[in-house]
Write a protein that holds these residues in place. Structure first.
Motif, mmCIF file in Angstrom:
data_model
loop_
_atom_site.group_PDB
_atom_site.id
_atom_site.type_symbol
_atom_site.label_atom_id
_atom_site.label_comp_id
_atom_site.label_asym_id
_atom_site.label_seq_id
_atom_site.Cartn_x
_atom_site.Cartn_y
_atom_site.Cartn_z
ATOM 1 N N ARG A 191 5.318 6.462 2.226
ATOM 2 C CA ARG A 191 5.852 5.252 1.991
ATOM 3 C C ARG A 191 5.200 5.031 0.588
ATOM 4 N N PHE A 192 6.175 4.236 -0.146
ATOM 5 C CA PHE A 192 5.981 3.334 -1.613
ATOM 6 C C PHE A 192 7.281 2.405 -1.906
ATOM 7 N N CYS A 227 12.570 2.852 -3.302
ATOM 8 C CA CYS A 227 12.071 2.493 -2.071
ATOM 9 C C CYS A 227 12.567 1.000 -1.788
ATOM 10 N N CYS A 243 8.700 1.041 -5.162
ATOM 11 C CA CYS A 243 9.175 1.769 -5.467
ATOM 12 C C CYS A 243 10.026 2.400 -6.650
ATOM 13 N N ARG A 302 1.340 -1.038 0.274
ATOM 14 C CA ARG A 302 -0.262 0.171 0.429
ATOM 15 C C ARG A 302 1.049 0.914 0.016
ATOM 16 N N ILE A 303 0.634 2.355 -0.915
ATOM 17 C CA ILE A 303 1.714 3.483 -0.853
ATOM 18 C C ILE A 303 0.673 4.527 -0.472
ATOM 19 N N ASP A 304 1.015 5.017 0.368
ATOM 20 C CA ASP A 304 1.181 6.284 0.753
ATOM 21 C C ASP A 304 1.827 7.439 0.944
ATOM 22 N N GLN A 310 5.570 2.063 -9.035
ATOM 23 C CA GLN A 310 5.324 0.105 -8.679
ATOM 24 C C GLN A 310 5.992 -0.950 -9.091
ATOM 25 N N GLY A 334 8.793 0.905 2.417
ATOM 26 C CA GLY A 334 8.000 1.901 1.144
ATOM 27 C C GLY A 334 8.772 3.269 2.193
ATOM 28 N N TYR A 389 6.254 7.918 -9.390
ATOM 29 C CA TYR A 389 6.525 6.484 -9.478
ATOM 30 C C TYR A 389 5.998 5.222 -9.466
#
Length: 227
Positions: free
Chosen positions: A27-28, A53, A31, A20-22, A83, A57, A81
């Protein structure tokens, strides 16, 4: 009464959570991330600062001489980004290359080389490299990491990495698009108003010089750019 949870479903759920990206927390997971550079991106908007990352992340980026920044992305927040699906896009066995040490090959043979292992090896290497925009920069660090990971069979350099981000990069938000391209539009507008054809000549020369240097260094004189 406790519900019985299928272990496989639980693993899938945990994997989804870990991917999960935030953007608010920067937080990636898994990625490649990008942000515009002052001045250079104002003139050539597809050139910027890039990082990679960890599994959790946290962003790693080569930000200066002998220095890989951890969780402090240089030049501002992430705007684009990509992923990576490590199971599908990264080979389980890395091919030998100049950027892979004997220790990496030993880890790979034993099947213990993880995503973070590869990034740690690249970090250790670049902590002993001098920084140069033209010969050893943030793109070199990320390309080195991707080659260790066997991302699409390796062969990454500063040119095809920048092209990948330009083509496949996802924007974090609409504001990120504005932040990336508005300075270019403003500089070009002012340049045309006050400089006219002289500004266009300068811009064309600057773009040709910078792009030409990296093309030559990546495909003709490979010792020019460190990977």
């Amino acid at each position: 009464m406790e519900e019985n949870v299928d272990p496989e479903q639980q693993m899938v759920f945990e994997d989804q959570q870990s991917m999960r990206i935030d953007p608010k927390r920067a937080r990636f997971p898994y990625c490649i991330v990008w942000t515009p550079l002052p001045v250079i991106s104002w003139l050539i908007p597809f050139i910027g600062h890039i990082g990679i990352c960890r599994e959790d992340g946290v962003i790693l980026d080569f930000a200066g001489p002998n220095f890989v920044s951890v969780d402090n992305f240089a030049f501002g927040s992430v705007t684009r980004y990509i992923q990576i699906d490590k199971e599908k896009e990264c080979s389980s066995s890395l091919r030998p290359s100049a950027c892979i040490s004997e220790d990496d090959e030993d880890l790979t043979r034993r099947g213990t080389l993880t995503w973070d292992d590869a990034l740690r090896k690249s970090t250790q290497e670049f902590q002993h490299h001098s920084y140069s925009l033209f010969t050893c920069n943030c793109h070199c660090f990320v390309a080195n990491s991707l080659n260790r990971l066997g991302f699409h069979s390796g062969g990454w350099n500063v040119v095809n990495l920048a092209t990948l981000m330009f083509i496949r990069g996802h924007w974090v938000s609409t504001g990120s698009i504005v932040r990336s391209y508005l300075p270019f539009v403003v500089v070009c507008g002012l340049g045309l108003i006050f400089g006219g054809s002289t500004f266009l000549t300068f811009l064309a020369f600057f773009t040709f010089f910078l792009v030409g240097w990296f093309l030559l260094g990546s495909y003709c004189f490979k010792n020019l750019i460190q990977l």
